[in-house]
Write a protein that holds these residues in place. Structure first.
Motif, PDB file in Angstrom:
ATOM      1  N   HIS A 135      -3.006   0.117  -7.776  1.00  0.00           N
ATOM      2  CA  HIS A 135      -3.720  -0.034  -6.504  1.00  0.00           C
ATOM      3  C   HIS A 135      -5.034  -0.781  -6.732  1.00  0.00           C
ATOM      4  O   HIS A 135      -5.382  -1.702  -5.983  1.00  0.00           O
ATOM      5  CB  HIS A 135      -3.974   1.340  -5.876  1.00  0.00           C
ATOM      6  CG  HIS A 135      -4.586   1.267  -4.528  1.00  0.00           C
ATOM      7  ND1 HIS A 135      -5.947   1.302  -4.343  1.00  0.00           N
ATOM      8  CD2 HIS A 135      -4.031   1.139  -3.303  1.00  0.00           C
ATOM      9  CE1 HIS A 135      -6.209   1.210  -3.049  1.00  0.00           C
ATOM     10  NE2 HIS A 135      -5.057   1.113  -2.394  1.00  0.00           N
TER      11      HIS A 135
ATOM     12  N   CYS B 101      -0.097   4.497 -10.611  1.00  0.00           N
ATOM     13  CA  CYS B 101      -0.234   4.103  -9.206  1.00  0.00           C
ATOM     14  C   CYS B 101      -1.682   3.789  -8.868  1.00  0.00           C
ATOM     15  O   CYS B 101      -1.963   2.787  -8.184  1.00  0.00           O
ATOM     16  CB  CYS B 101       0.297   5.212  -8.290  1.00  0.00           C
ATOM     17  SG  CYS B 101       2.095   5.362  -8.298  1.00  0.00           S
TER      18      CYS B 101
ATOM     19  N   ARG C  61      -4.278  -8.502  -2.936  1.00  0.00           N
ATOM     20  CA  ARG C  61      -2.949  -8.179  -2.406  1.00  0.00           C
ATOM     21  C   ARG C  61      -2.988  -6.792  -1.786  1.00  0.00           C
ATOM     22  O   ARG C  61      -3.468  -5.842  -2.409  1.00  0.00           O
ATOM     23  CB  ARG C  61      -1.923  -8.215  -3.544  1.00  0.00           C
ATOM     24  CG  ARG C  61      -0.517  -7.835  -3.153  1.00  0.00           C
ATOM     25  CD  ARG C  61       0.299  -9.052  -2.786  1.00  0.00           C
ATOM     26  NE  ARG C  61       1.546  -8.678  -2.166  1.00  0.00           N
ATOM     27  CZ  ARG C  61       2.716  -8.640  -2.782  1.00  0.00           C
ATOM     28  NH1 ARG C  61       2.817  -8.971  -4.048  1.00  0.00           N
ATOM     29  NH2 ARG C  61       3.796  -8.289  -2.121  1.00  0.00           N
TER      30      ARG C  61
ATOM     31  N   ASP D 271       2.605  -4.675   3.117  1.00  0.00           N
ATOM     32  CA  ASP D 271       1.924  -4.180   1.920  1.00  0.00           C
ATOM     33  C   ASP D 271       2.945  -3.978   0.801  1.00  0.00           C
ATOM     34  O   ASP D 271       4.098  -3.622   1.056  1.00  0.00           O
ATOM     35  CB  ASP D 271       1.263  -2.823   2.177  1.00  0.00           C
ATOM     36  CG  ASP D 271       0.022  -2.913   3.034  1.00  0.00           C
ATOM     37  OD1 ASP D 271      -0.218  -3.976   3.642  1.00  0.00           O
ATOM     38  OD2 ASP D 271      -0.702  -1.901   3.112  1.00  0.00           O
ATOM     39  N   TYR D 272       2.515  -4.182  -0.432  1.00  0.00           N
ATOM     40  CA  TYR D 272       3.307  -3.807  -1.595  1.00  0.00           C
ATOM     41  C   TYR D 272       3.183  -2.297  -1.691  1.00  0.00           C
ATOM     42  O   TYR D 272       2.078  -1.762  -1.733  1.00  0.00           O
ATOM     43  CB  TYR D 272       2.747  -4.489  -2.844  1.00  0.00           C
ATOM     44  CG  TYR D 272       3.599  -4.309  -4.066  1.00  0.00           C
ATOM     45  CD1 TYR D 272       4.610  -5.210  -4.346  1.00  0.00           C
ATOM     46  CD2 TYR D 272       3.390  -3.254  -4.939  1.00  0.00           C
ATOM     47  CE1 TYR D 272       5.404  -5.063  -5.475  1.00  0.00           C
ATOM     48  CE2 TYR D 272       4.177  -3.098  -6.061  1.00  0.00           C
ATOM     49  CZ  TYR D 272       5.177  -3.998  -6.328  1.00  0.00           C
ATOM     50  OH  TYR D 272       5.962  -3.856  -7.438  1.00  0.00           O
TER      51      TYR D 272
ATOM     52  N   MET E 287      -4.144  -4.516  -7.631  1.00  0.00           N
ATOM     53  CA  MET E 287      -3.697  -5.268  -6.459  1.00  0.00           C
ATOM     54  C   MET E 287      -4.872  -5.555  -5.524  1.00  0.00           C
ATOM     55  O   MET E 287      -4.975  -6.654  -4.974  1.00  0.00           O
ATOM     56  CB  MET E 287      -2.586  -4.510  -5.724  1.00  0.00           C
ATOM     57  CG  MET E 287      -1.336  -4.300  -6.559  1.00  0.00           C
ATOM     58  SD  MET E 287      -0.455  -5.811  -6.904  1.00  0.00           S
ATOM     59  CE  MET E 287       0.647  -5.847  -5.520  1.00  0.00           C
TER      60      MET E 287
ATOM     61  N   CYS F 297      -1.886  -3.269  -0.886  1.00  0.00           N
ATOM     62  CA  CYS F 297      -1.052  -2.316  -1.607  1.00  0.00           C
ATOM     63  C   CYS F 297      -1.275  -0.932  -1.006  1.00  0.00           C
ATOM     64  O   CYS F 297      -2.409  -0.560  -0.721  1.00  0.00           O
ATOM     65  CB  CYS F 297      -1.440  -2.321  -3.088  1.00  0.00           C
ATOM     66  SG  CYS F 297      -0.557  -1.126  -4.106  1.00  0.00           S
TER      67      CYS F 297
END
Length: 146
Positions: A23, A19, A31, A98-99, A26, A33
């Motif tokens: 993060h 994770c 992007r 957000d992703y 991204m 995230c």
């Protein structure tokens, strides 16, 4: 339409590390995230938590107050999350598009003999999330994307 990834795997397999790396990746590509920690035993996430189950219940509280061991305590905490699903829905609602990465607990019985997480993720799908999962394997290799 927001997208989410459920990061599952056995304890110590690298879910939180994955994770954190996702993060960073991204963010590097521009992007948005966010990470949601759903493990009440995860005290050192190493990443910024957009939402953290420990803000509503901790494993230590459950073990002390309910007299449960670690596995029973995690199961109890996820039942509490399911009962307080509005907390999660409101929280992810603030994340916009957000992703979202969901850092899940590692106890296998949560996925084989318990329904709370399955129902929580089903609810996320009902509110519009497109959900896939990644399985972290011991050694940090990731597979099983759907």
């Amino acid at each position: 339409m927001p997208f989410a990834q459920l990061v599952i795997g056995p304890p110590g397999s690298g879910k939180s590390t994955y994770c954190n790396g996702m993060h960073q990746f991204m963010s590097a590509i521009g992007r948005k995230c966010s990470i949601v920690n759903l493990d009440p035993a995860n005290e050192a996430t190493g990443y910024p938590c957009a939402l953290d189950i420990r803000s509503i219940i901790t494993l230590d509280e459950v073990m002390d107050e309910e007299g449960l061991g670690p596995n029973g305590g995690v199961m109890y905490a996820l039942e509490e999350l399911e009962e307080n699903i509005e907390w999660l829905e409101e929280g992810v609602g603030r994340l916009g598009n957000d992703y979202v990465l969901f850092d899940c607990p590692g106890q296998v019985e949560l996925f084989t003999h318990h329904q709370s997480l399955r129902r929580v993720f089903g609810r996320l799908q009902k509110i519009g999330y497109r959900v896939c999962h990644s399985v972290a394997k011991v050694g940090g290799k990731v597979s099983g994307r759907r």
